[in-house]
Design an enzyme around this catalytic site. Sequence first.
Site, mmCIF file in Angstrom:
data_model
loop_
_atom_site.group_PDB
_atom_site.id
_atom_site.type_symbol
_atom_site.label_atom_id
_atom_site.label_comp_id
_atom_site.label_asym_id
_atom_site.label_seq_id
_atom_site.Cartn_x
_atom_site.Cartn_y
_atom_site.Cartn_z
ATOM 1 N N ARG A 1 0.841 -1.193 0.000
ATOM 2 C CA ARG A 1 0.000 0.000 0.000
ATOM 3 C C ARG A 1 0.882 1.251 0.000
ATOM 4 O O ARG A 1 2.105 1.167 0.114
ATOM 5 C CB ARG A 1 -0.933 0.008 1.205
ATOM 6 C CG ARG A 1 -0.240 0.189 2.544
ATOM 7 C CD ARG A 1 -1.244 0.239 3.681
ATOM 8 N NE ARG A 1 -0.589 0.443 4.970
ATOM 9 C CZ ARG A 1 -1.231 0.488 6.133
ATOM 10 N NH1 ARG A 1 -2.540 0.340 6.161
ATOM 11 N NH2 ARG A 1 -0.558 0.684 7.256
ATOM 12 N N MET B 1 3.114 4.350 -0.980
ATOM 13 C CA MET B 1 4.140 4.475 -2.009
ATOM 14 C C MET B 1 4.569 3.111 -2.530
ATOM 15 O O MET B 1 4.853 2.949 -3.715
ATOM 16 C CB MET B 1 5.351 5.237 -1.474
ATOM 17 C CG MET B 1 5.200 6.725 -1.438
ATOM 18 S SD MET B 1 6.801 7.580 -1.370
ATOM 19 C CE MET B 1 7.514 6.879 0.113
ATOM 20 N N ASP C 1 5.624 -7.684 2.146
ATOM 21 C CA ASP C 1 4.960 -6.875 3.164
ATOM 22 C C ASP C 1 4.498 -7.803 4.280
ATOM 23 O O ASP C 1 4.627 -9.032 4.174
ATOM 24 C CB ASP C 1 3.756 -6.137 2.548
ATOM 25 C CG ASP C 1 3.491 -4.794 3.198
ATOM 26 O OD1 ASP C 1 3.432 -4.745 4.453
ATOM 27 O OD2 ASP C 1 3.321 -3.795 2.477
ATOM 28 N N ASP D 1 8.866 -9.855 7.016
ATOM 29 C CA ASP D 1 9.118 -8.922 8.112
ATOM 30 C C ASP D 1 10.549 -8.436 7.955
ATOM 31 O O ASP D 1 11.502 -9.184 8.202
ATOM 32 C CB ASP D 1 8.929 -9.629 9.457
ATOM 33 C CG ASP D 1 9.081 -8.687 10.647
ATOM 34 O OD1 ASP D 1 9.613 -7.582 10.462
ATOM 35 O OD2 ASP D 1 8.672 -9.075 11.754
ATOM 36 N N TYR E 1 12.748 9.356 13.199
ATOM 37 C CA TYR E 1 12.591 9.166 11.758
ATOM 38 C C TYR E 1 13.770 9.768 11.010
ATOM 39 O O TYR E 1 14.360 9.143 10.123
ATOM 40 C CB TYR E 1 11.282 9.805 11.310
ATOM 41 C CG TYR E 1 10.923 9.569 9.872
ATOM 42 C CD1 TYR E 1 10.451 8.331 9.445
ATOM 43 C CD2 TYR E 1 11.035 10.587 8.925
ATOM 44 C CE1 TYR E 1 10.107 8.107 8.124
ATOM 45 C CE2 TYR E 1 10.692 10.381 7.604
ATOM 46 C CZ TYR E 1 10.226 9.139 7.206
ATOM 47 O OH TYR E 1 9.901 8.920 5.889
ATOM 48 N N LYS F 1 16.621 7.905 8.616
ATOM 49 C CA LYS F 1 16.744 8.254 7.209
ATOM 50 C C LYS F 1 18.128 8.801 6.870
ATOM 51 O O LYS F 1 18.622 8.627 5.754
ATOM 52 C CB LYS F 1 15.635 9.225 6.810
ATOM 53 C CG LYS F 1 14.238 8.612 6.883
ATOM 54 C CD LYS F 1 14.129 7.330 6.056
ATOM 55 C CE LYS F 1 12.736 6.767 6.041
ATOM 56 N NZ LYS F 1 12.615 5.547 5.190
ATOM 57 N N THR G 1 0.005 9.874 1.097
ATOM 58 C CA THR G 1 -0.108 8.454 1.436
ATOM 59 C C THR G 1 -0.778 8.340 2.798
ATOM 60 O O THR G 1 -0.916 9.330 3.530
ATOM 61 C CB THR G 1 1.273 7.776 1.500
ATOM 62 O OG1 THR G 1 1.995 8.305 2.631
ATOM 63 C CG2 THR G 1 2.072 7.998 0.227
ATOM 64 N N THR H 1 1.051 10.040 5.753
ATOM 65 C CA THR H 1 1.026 11.496 5.937
ATOM 66 C C THR H 1 -0.384 12.040 6.122
ATOM 67 O O THR H 1 -0.570 13.252 6.199
ATOM 68 C CB THR H 1 1.673 12.197 4.728
ATOM 69 O OG1 THR H 1 0.929 11.878 3.536
ATOM 70 C CG2 THR H 1 3.115 11.767 4.550
#
Length: 284
Positions: free
Chosen positions: A56, A58, A77, A100, A192, A196, A227, A230
């Site tokens: 699901r 992106m 997924d 996973d 986050y 990243k 998405t 967000t």
Amino acid sequence: MASNTILAKSLKITLSQIIHVRIASMAARPIKDSNGMKTTNGRVADKVAIVTGGARGMGESHSRTLAAEGARVVIADVLDGPGEALADAIGPAALYLNLDVRDPECWQRSVEYVIEEFGRVDVLVNNAGVASGHPLVDYPIDEWKTIIDVNLSGTFYGMRAVASVMIEHGSGSIVNISSVEGLRGSHQAIGYSATKFGVRGLTQSGALQLAAGGVRVNSVHPGHIDTPMTKGFSASSLRIPLGRSAAPIEVSNAVLFLASDESSYITGAELAVDGGLISGIPVA
């Protein structure tokens, strides 16, 4: 057959952990047109691509885009329902696999399965990710460990699992999905942002280590994308120079380019898909 997918088999990971695999009925065979001829159309024709978090958001967009351009796509997924439904919707070019990303043994078994079915892995899109936002002094330790495990360790485990396979084949493209928050500090999302930034380091170091084997490693840095992740966060507060958030396909187009041979001389690159967000604050 009534469905585009059939239950192929399960792979035992541990005594308590099983990978459930739904495989497209023709996915292990070359994709053919109505005349039985092997297709050669598409920017990633006949490449085998694994997309993590591919069910699901992106990831779904990446899966659909790569399949539309000729790839055989492994939708990896933990969301079995959406993943199986997407594989059915895409058709013979798609396979759903429960993966996973936090488990290195699960990664290894999954890649072995893909090799068994397709003979190789040409593309890995490390897309799976989670987000959370807390002040540094109040950041829950369990959430810190989770975001590290998924966003950073999951990316590392994926790269590690496919690297030797790609080197043996003499080519490959690894596309790591980072973020604009991996290019700058974040007041609201310290965990986050930290992960990243880490993905950038994995990408740069991986590009150097794997280049001699013909394997390219690049990162994509999305800005505000529409998405489920967000949802509820207004793009207007970001003052994006282009004045809007992006559709997932706009990120998928960047992924497609890096997955394809069109980017054959590009490795270690950081491609921002952010509407100019990191360039600065636009004049009001």
